[in-house]
Write a protein that holds these residues in place. Structure first.
Motif, PDB file in Angstrom:
ATOM      1  N   PHE A  21       0.818  -1.207   0.000  1.00  0.00           N
ATOM      2  CA  PHE A  21       0.000   0.000   0.000  1.00  0.00           C
ATOM      3  C   PHE A  21       0.854   1.260   0.000  1.00  0.00           C
ATOM      4  N   VAL A  22       2.012   1.210   0.628  1.00  0.00           N
ATOM      5  CA  VAL A  22       2.948   2.340   0.549  1.00  0.00           C
ATOM      6  C   VAL A  22       3.413   2.514  -0.895  1.00  0.00           C
ATOM      7  N   GLN A  23       3.705   1.394  -1.568  1.00  0.00           N
ATOM      8  CA  GLN A  23       4.135   1.449  -2.956  1.00  0.00           C
ATOM      9  C   GLN A  23       3.030   2.002  -3.851  1.00  0.00           C
ATOM     10  N   LEU A  24       1.791   1.571  -3.623  1.00  0.00           N
ATOM     11  CA  LEU A  24       0.674   2.093  -4.401  1.00  0.00           C
ATOM     12  C   LEU A  24       0.558   3.600  -4.243  1.00  0.00           C
ATOM     13  N   ALA A  25       0.757   4.073  -3.023  1.00  0.00           N
ATOM     14  CA  ALA A  25       0.673   5.510  -2.765  1.00  0.00           C
ATOM     15  C   ALA A  25       1.752   6.271  -3.520  1.00  0.00           C
ATOM     16  N   SER A  26       2.954   5.689  -3.583  1.00  0.00           N
ATOM     17  CA  SER A  26       4.061   6.372  -4.240  1.00  0.00           C
ATOM     18  C   SER A  26       3.878   6.449  -5.750  1.00  0.00           C
ATOM     19  N   GLU A  27       3.031   5.584  -6.284  1.00  0.00           N
ATOM     20  CA  GLU A  27       2.823   5.559  -7.729  1.00  0.00           C
ATOM     21  C   GLU A  27       1.790   6.578  -8.199  1.00  0.00           C
ATOM     22  N   GLU A  28       1.053   7.145  -7.260  1.00  0.00           N
ATOM     23  CA  GLU A  28       0.026   8.115  -7.607  1.00  0.00           C
ATOM     24  C   GLU A  28       0.522   9.539  -7.317  1.00  0.00           C
ATOM     25  N   ALA A  29       0.204  10.451  -8.195  1.00  0.00           N
ATOM     26  CA  ALA A  29       0.610  11.837  -8.004  1.00  0.00           C
ATOM     27  C   ALA A  29      -0.342  12.547  -7.041  1.00  0.00           C
ATOM     28  N   PRO A 362     -10.009  -9.162   0.843  1.00  0.00           N
ATOM     29  CA  PRO A 362     -10.856  -8.490   1.842  1.00  0.00           C
ATOM     30  C   PRO A 362     -11.332  -7.127   1.356  1.00  0.00           C
ATOM     31  N   TYR A 363     -12.539  -6.761   1.788  1.00  0.00           N
ATOM     32  CA  TYR A 363     -13.149  -5.529   1.290  1.00  0.00           C
ATOM     33  C   TYR A 363     -12.311  -4.308   1.631  1.00  0.00           C
ATOM     34  N   ASP A 364     -11.739  -4.256   2.833  1.00  0.00           N
ATOM     35  CA  ASP A 364     -11.009  -3.047   3.212  1.00  0.00           C
ATOM     36  C   ASP A 364      -9.804  -2.807   2.305  1.00  0.00           C
ATOM     37  N   ARG A 365      -9.182  -3.864   1.795  1.00  0.00           N
ATOM     38  CA  ARG A 365      -8.046  -3.688   0.890  1.00  0.00           C
ATOM     39  C   ARG A 365      -8.517  -3.138  -0.459  1.00  0.00           C
ATOM     40  N   ARG A 366      -9.635  -3.671  -0.934  1.00  0.00           N
ATOM     41  CA  ARG A 366     -10.172  -3.153  -2.198  1.00  0.00           C
ATOM     42  C   ARG A 366     -10.592  -1.696  -2.046  1.00  0.00           C
ATOM     43  N   PHE A 367     -11.159  -1.363  -0.890  1.00  0.00           N
ATOM     44  CA  PHE A 367     -11.620   0.000  -0.645  1.00  0.00           C
ATOM     45  C   PHE A 367     -10.439   0.971  -0.601  1.00  0.00           C
ATOM     46  N   VAL A 368      -9.373   0.595   0.081  1.00  0.00           N
ATOM     47  CA  VAL A 368      -8.218   1.487   0.181  1.00  0.00           C
ATOM     48  C   VAL A 368      -7.569   1.679  -1.185  1.00  0.00           C
ATOM     49  N   GLY A 376      -7.054  10.008  -4.092  1.00  0.00           N
ATOM     50  CA  GLY A 376      -5.752  10.525  -3.693  1.00  0.00           C
ATOM     51  C   GLY A 376      -5.533  10.524  -2.202  1.00  0.00           C
ATOM     52  N   LEU A 377      -6.153   9.588  -1.497  1.00  0.00           N
ATOM     53  CA  LEU A 377      -6.043   9.516  -0.044  1.00  0.00           C
ATOM     54  C   LEU A 377      -5.559   8.121   0.349  1.00  0.00           C
ATOM     55  N   VAL A 378      -4.528   8.082   1.181  1.00  0.00           N
ATOM     56  CA  VAL A 378      -3.930   6.806   1.584  1.00  0.00           C
ATOM     57  C   VAL A 378      -4.325   6.472   3.014  1.00  0.00           C
ATOM     58  N   ALA A 379      -4.863   5.289   3.218  1.00  0.00           N
ATOM     59  CA  ALA A 379      -5.103   4.712   4.538  1.00  0.00           C
ATOM     60  C   ALA A 379      -4.552   3.294   4.493  1.00  0.00           C
ATOM     61  N   VAL A 380      -4.698   2.566   5.573  1.00  0.00           N
ATOM     62  CA  VAL A 380      -4.221   1.184   5.640  1.00  0.00           C
ATOM     63  C   VAL A 380      -5.399   0.292   6.014  1.00  0.00           C
ATOM     64  N   PRO A 381      -5.625  -0.794   5.280  1.00  0.00           N
ATOM     65  CA  PRO A 381      -6.719  -1.706   5.635  1.00  0.00           C
ATOM     66  C   PRO A 381      -6.392  -2.459   6.918  1.00  0.00           C
ATOM     67  N   VAL A 382      -7.352  -2.556   7.802  1.00  0.00           N
ATOM     68  CA  VAL A 382      -7.116  -3.144   9.123  1.00  0.00           C
ATOM     69  C   VAL A 382      -7.003  -4.661   9.060  1.00  0.00           C
ATOM     70  N   SER A 383      -7.558  -5.279   8.035  1.00  0.00           N
ATOM     71  CA  SER A 383      -7.480  -6.744   7.970  1.00  0.00           C
ATOM     72  C   SER A 383      -6.041  -7.247   7.919  1.00  0.00           C
ATOM     73  N   ILE A 384      -5.093  -6.427   7.453  1.00  0.00           N
ATOM     74  CA  ILE A 384      -3.708  -6.890   7.388  1.00  0.00           C
ATOM     75  C   ILE A 384      -3.102  -7.059   8.775  1.00  0.00           C
ATOM     76  N   PHE A 385      -3.768  -6.536   9.796  1.00  0.00           N
ATOM     77  CA  PHE A 385      -3.274  -6.654  11.167  1.00  0.00           C
ATOM     78  C   PHE A 385      -3.892  -7.843  11.900  1.00  0.00           C
ATOM     79  N   PHE A 386      -4.546  -8.735  11.139  1.00  0.00           N
ATOM     80  CA  PHE A 386      -5.154  -9.937  11.703  1.00  0.00           C
ATOM     81  C   PHE A 386      -4.592 -11.170  11.016  1.00  0.00           C
ATOM     82  N   SER A 387      -4.654 -12.296  11.704  1.00  0.00           N
ATOM     83  CA  SER A 387      -4.257 -13.559  11.108  1.00  0.00           C
ATOM     84  C   SER A 387      -5.225 -13.916   9.989  1.00  0.00           C
TER      85      SER A 387
END
Length: 434
Positions: A21-29, A362-368, A376-387
């Motif tokens: 997600f950090v990489q995706l953010a860096s690819e967008e102006a 997961p939906y939160d990843r698709r949403f982010v 043009g807004l970066v957040a982090v999906p919370v599902s990545i912090f779960f098993s």
């Protein structure tokens, strides 16, 4: 090459969703990054001046210092935290300086976790705990914080997310080697209460388990809550590693200076890993952190203390963002501490269920991903912090970092914000958009 290249311990951990997600953010102006946990305001002047002095002063600070820590830094850390933990801390035996708290965690896992050892991890968890366990040959065992129901219209709070004592106790076995504690918690912002810590302490002592306590956000606690180090509880110093970060303490995440405090019976094994891997951390950064702690010790507990000013300022940032999100129909979970809050996106999930993405993503990843590309807004999906088995139950939250404002602590101005439209006429506040 025909031979296998990667070490077997790397299998399954090469992919990091957070890095993606950090990489995706860096690819967008022209994106607003509210995903990563770093402030966009200046560190305190005394810290900057300390670093400038370290670079331009004593020329010997350009050279190696002692492998386990610059002596003035290990001395002030021992003195400062010894008083807080109620221990006589030896700067040579009970303190290790590392390349950030991340380095401290890695060193601890490598030193203590062996093949087949079980490591209990509370979820949601900072996402390096699981791969670091696996790299050491251990087996992660997960126990979830679960939100308690709230009354309609009542805001949710990180304090409502609780461990079930019976479930927690069931996770301890004869194979349990370590318990990972993170308070205040990232991403939830939960500050564990004394009662919760006493439960963990009792189980660790009963089952002879080491506690690795990640306390990098210890100075960022709000609303009158109190950070308690589990190592300060009876019988816990002897089995606890307490990890801290100058990056979070003095708002200098790029300096990468961290530390571990603990009994020599544990620390000697971390020193073995350290001397055979990193061996030495940058001297000038350590010197600047030492001077910053010396200054803070003189002001500790007073209004002039940075450790007093910083949480007051960040709480104002938090409150501004909470109010903005609530005014737009979001349901943020109010954090008790840290840089972060998570917010419920169930309404978006109901209104926009068919966002593009991979099958089963997961939906939160698709949403982010959609939000980064379209808003043009970066957040982090919370599902990545779960098993993996639990991600589907928590895919309706996203995490924002709210230390993204242009004024610095102590300047006395309210944090500034701007808003942007997000999807089907619903507004989302973009704190720090300028």
């Amino acid at each position: 090459m025909a031979k296998r290249l990667q070490a077997q311990r790397l299998d399954g951990i090469d992919y990091s969703p957070r890095v993606e997600f950090v990489q995706l953010a860096s690819e967008e102006a022209d994106v607003v990054n509210l995903g990563q946990g770093f402030p966009d305001f200046s560190p305190p002047e005394f810290a900057v001046e300390a670093f400038q002095h370290a670079v331009s002063g004593d020329f010997m600070l350009n050279q190696y210092t002692k492998a386990f820590g610059y002596p003035p830094l290990t001395k002030i850390l021992a003195n400062f935290f010894g008083k807080l933990l109620g221990q006589e801390i030896d700067p040579l035996k009970n303190v290790l300086v590392t390349v950030g708290a991340y380095g401290a965690l890695f060193t601890a896992f490598q030193a203590l976790v062996d093949e087949g050892d079980e490591v209990i991890i509370i979820e949601p968890f900072f996402d390096c705990y699981e791969p670091m366990t696996l790299m050491a040959g251990g087996r992660p065992v997960f126990v979830s914080l679960k939100p308690s129901p709230t009354q309609k219209g009542e805001p949710d709070s990180s304090s409502n997310w609780q461990l079930d004592p019976t479930e927690l106790a069931s996770k301890f076995t004869s194979r349990t080697k370590a318990f990972i504690l993170n308070t205040p918690n990232n991403p939830l912002g939960k500050v564990f209460s004394k009662e919760e810590l006493e439960l963990v302490a009792s189980l660790c002592q009963q089952h002879d388990v080491v506690c690795i306590s990640d306390e990098v956000y210890q100075w960022m606690v709000f609303d009158g809550f109190q950070h308690i180090s589990i190592a300060s509880l009876p019988g816990m110093w002897e089995r606890t590693l307490t990890i801290g970060s100058a990056g979070k303490t003095f708002s200098v995440t790029g300096w990468k200076v961290g530390w571990v405090l603990g009994p020599d019976s544990l620390m000697k094994h971390l020193r073995t890993v350290h001397q055979n891997s990193i061996y030495h951390c940058a001297t000038q950064g350590q010197a600047a952190v030492a001077q910053s702690f010396e200054r803070e010790q003189l002001h500790f507990g007073r209004p002039s203390s940075y450790f007093v000013q910083l949480p007051q300022y960040i709480q104002r940032c938090r409150d501004h963002m909470i109010q903005s999100l609530q005014s737009m129909g979001f349901r943020p979970v109010i954090p008790q501490g840290s840089y972060f809050l998570i917010t419920d996106i169930s309404d978006f999930k109901n209104k926009m269920p068919d966002l593009p993405g991979a099958a089963g993503e997961p939906y939160d990843r698709r949403f982010v991903k959609w939000m980064i590309k379209n808003k043009g807004l970066v957040a982090v999906p919370v599902s990545i912090f779960f098993s993996l088995p639990h991600q589907k139950f928590f895919d309706h939250y996203i995490r924002f970092c709210f230390v993204k404002v242009k004024d610095s602590p102590g300047e006395g101005r309210a944090p500034q914000a701007s808003s942007d439209l997000l999807g089907r006429g619903v507004g989302l506040i973009c704190v720090g958009a300028g």
